[in-house]
Design an enzyme around this catalytic site. Sequence first.
Site, PDB file in Angstrom:
ATOM      1  N   SER A  20       0.864  -1.462   0.161  1.00 47.83           N
ATOM      2  CA  SER A  20       0.181   0.051   0.374  1.00 47.83           C
ATOM      3  C   SER A  20       0.358   1.130  -0.232  1.00 47.83           C
ATOM      4  O   SER A  20       1.659   2.026  -1.090  1.00 47.83           O
ATOM      5  CB  SER A  20      -0.600   0.203   1.561  1.00 47.83           C
ATOM      6  OG  SER A  20      -1.891   1.040   1.316  1.00 47.83           O
ATOM      7  N   HIS A  37      -2.488  -1.530  -4.644  1.00 48.67           N
ATOM      8  CA  HIS A  37      -3.490  -1.358  -4.456  1.00 48.67           C
ATOM      9  C   HIS A  37      -4.039  -0.001  -4.780  1.00 48.67           C
ATOM     10  O   HIS A  37      -2.974   0.849  -4.332  1.00 48.67           O
ATOM     11  CB  HIS A  37      -4.717  -1.836  -2.824  1.00 48.67           C
ATOM     12  CG  HIS A  37      -4.756  -1.476  -2.095  1.00 48.67           C
ATOM     13  ND1 HIS A  37      -4.722  -2.782  -0.589  1.00 48.67           N
ATOM     14  CD2 HIS A  37      -3.555  -0.222  -1.635  1.00 48.67           C
ATOM     15  CE1 HIS A  37      -4.378  -1.771  -0.061  1.00 48.67           C
ATOM     16  NE2 HIS A  37      -3.938  -1.176  -0.157  1.00 48.67           N
TER      17      HIS A  37
END
EC number: 3.4.21.92
Length: 196
Positions: free
Chosen positions: A96, A121
């Site tokens: 992330s 993501h």
Amino acid sequence: MIPVVIEQTSRGERSYDIYSRLLKDRIIMLTGPVEDNMANSVIAQLLFLDAQDNTKDIYLYVNTPGGSVSAGLAIVDTMNFIKADVQTIVMGMAASMGTVIASSGAKGKRFMLPNAEYMIHQPMGGTGGGTQQTDMAIAAEHLLKTRHRLEKILAQNAGKTIKQIHKDAERDYWMSAEETLAYGFIDEIMENNELA
């Protein structure tokens, strides 16, 4: 409990907590969730080491599941602001927001240990309960802008198109060290303190 290291000096024994001792060697540990307190600590260490000697590299070891976008971008902006090159070494995982930080190291100096993982993501957001519809629309628009900003940084760091990053980051996209190297987020895989 933070380990203590004892060193012999010309004045006798000197004890340091392990992180202070690592800082003497220009090593910063970025571990755990990215949040404001952790980011402030990392930023302060980056600024200190740059002020101390901006001709020597700083070594940022990264092992994080990600976290706050604003805290992470503050770290990235500081890495870009200082004159010293920041080498990034991923151990464990960079996921992330951690991928944005780790891939923002100095080009040619972004490393990963062989069993570490990378994951990109789309950013997550929420408005909490009891939020008015107009506030939800504002939050959704902000989230889309944030996603585009992060995709732009990741695309620049990996040498990919924003369209490719957008597609790959639609869901959790996990990569091994070899896959991360092929993708362009790192420059080398390190084994035994040497490049693979």
